[in-house]
Design an enzyme around this catalytic site. Structure first.
Site, PDB file in Angstrom:
ATOM      1  CB  SER A 181      -0.847  -0.005   1.275  1.00 43.54           C
ATOM      2  OG  SER A 181      -1.417   1.275   1.507  1.00 43.54           O
ATOM      3  CE1 TYR A 200      -4.279  -2.382   4.680  1.00 47.39           C
ATOM      4  CE2 TYR A 200      -3.488  -0.118   4.516  1.00 47.39           C
ATOM      5  CZ  TYR A 200      -3.929  -1.289   3.911  1.00 47.39           C
ATOM      6  OH  TYR A 200      -4.019  -1.355   2.538  1.00 47.39           O
TER       7      TYR A 200
HETATM    8  C1  BGC Z   1      -6.256   1.484   1.898  1.00 48.47           C
HETATM    9  C2  BGC Z   1      -7.472   2.303   1.538  1.00 48.47           C
HETATM   10  C3  BGC Z   1      -7.096   3.767   1.419  1.00 48.47           C
HETATM   11  C4  BGC Z   1      -5.913   3.925   0.495  1.00 48.47           C
HETATM   12  C5  BGC Z   1      -5.441   5.375   0.394  1.00 48.47           C
HETATM   13  C6  BGC Z   1      -5.139   1.755   0.930  1.00 48.47           C
HETATM   14  O1  BGC Z   1      -4.028   1.032   1.299  1.00 48.47           O
HETATM   15  O2  BGC Z   1      -6.593   0.107   1.842  1.00 48.47           O
HETATM   16  O3  BGC Z   1      -8.460   2.158   2.516  1.00 48.47           O
HETATM   17  O4  BGC Z   1      -8.189   4.516   0.906  1.00 48.47           O
HETATM   18  O5  BGC Z   1      -4.846   3.132   0.939  1.00 48.47           O
HETATM   19  O6  BGC Z   1      -5.250   5.928   1.665  1.00 48.47           O
END
Ligand code: BGC
Length: 262
Positions: free
Chosen positions: A150, A163
């Site tokens: 991410s 996360y």
């Molecule tokens: C998350 C999303 C978020 C995006 C941008 C991703 O890794 O799962 O929930 O909107 O990042 O922040």
């Protein structure tokens, strides 16, 4: 009904395992890989009906896929999953660690259970799958591992601390693994999506104010699609990226570089 788009056989002869492929980005990756003639193992846990329908539809269109249920946070289940994939398709060339979860919780309210479950799915599972897959890839002479991390492997994500911590860990897991596995001709890279329209951010998508705010901080001024992420994953899975390892590819419309003049 999903149909197989025409590909150019870029993954012909390769076997790929995609975790969490019953929805969202994983689903799009499985479709894209199948279109490029890979045999695709569609791992799922929570989206069984969708995963099975995807496999059936792809196979009806001439692809070679199968859906496998597995809890990828469990070492024995991962071992069994990889063994089943190799038994079914004969080898394993590509692993995509895609399964992921997140939960909105301010730091002071995070409970131990949600910390543990998020770290288990988002960090421990990629490690377990990577280790089990790399042992097979070692025997067959190499492979490619792609972790869906991410932008939050690098960019803070207030109220989603477990996360962000897991994704930051996934960045270093990838870098270490890339170095240790390079002599075995196994490449390891991360794809770091930004705001992609998928079920994981359904709550954000349902809130017009949040969607508007997101669009303001994404330089390309829109959310991305799972297919746009799958395209980069395909590149890293294929031999076109034969000299790429230890890198993160951001697929985020520029979001991780967001800044404003004062
Ligand atoms: C998350 C999303 C978020 C995006 C941008 C991703 O890794 O799962 O929930 O909107 O990042 O922040």
């Amino acid at each position: 009904m999903t149909s197989l788009r025409a590909g150019s056989g870029e993954l012909a002869g390769k076997v790929a395992l995609v975790t969490g492929a019953g929805s969202g980005i994983g689903y799009a990756i499985a479709q894209r890989f199948a279109a490029e003639d890979a045999a695709v193992a569609i791992d799922y846990l929570g989206h069984g009906a969708d995963a099975k329908t995807l496999a059936r539809d792809l196979n009806d269109n001439g692809a070679k896929t199968a859906a496998f249920e597995a809890d990828v946070t469990d070492a024995a289940a991962v071992e069994a999953l990889v063994a089943q994939v190799v038994e079914r398709f004969g080898r394993l060339d590509v692993l995509v660690n895609n399964a992921g979860i997140e939960k909105l919780q301010p730091l002071l309210e995070i409970d131990e259970a949600s910390w543990d479950s998020t770290l288990a799915v988002d960090l421990k599972a990629p490690f377990l799958c990577m280790q089990a897959a790399a042992r097979r890839m070692k025997e067959s002479g190499g492979g490619s591992i792609v972790n869906i991390s991410s932008i939050h492997e690098d960019f803070p994500f207030p109220s989603f601390t477990p996360y962000a911590a897991a994704k930051g860990g996934l960045r270093m897991l990838m870098r270490n693994a890339a170095l240790e596995l390079a002599p075995l001709k196994i490449r390891v890279n991360n794809v770091a999506p930004g705001a992609i329209a998928t079920p994981i951010n359904a709550a954000t998508l349902a809130d017009p104010v949040k969607v508007q705010r997101l669009q303001e901080i994404v330089p390309l001024q829109r959310m991305g699609t799972p297919e746009e992420v799958a395209e980069v994953v395909l590149f890293l899975a294929s031999d076109r990226s034969s000299y790429v390892t230890g890198s993160t590819y951001f697929v985020d419309g520029g979001m991780v570089r967001y800044a404003e003049a004062l």
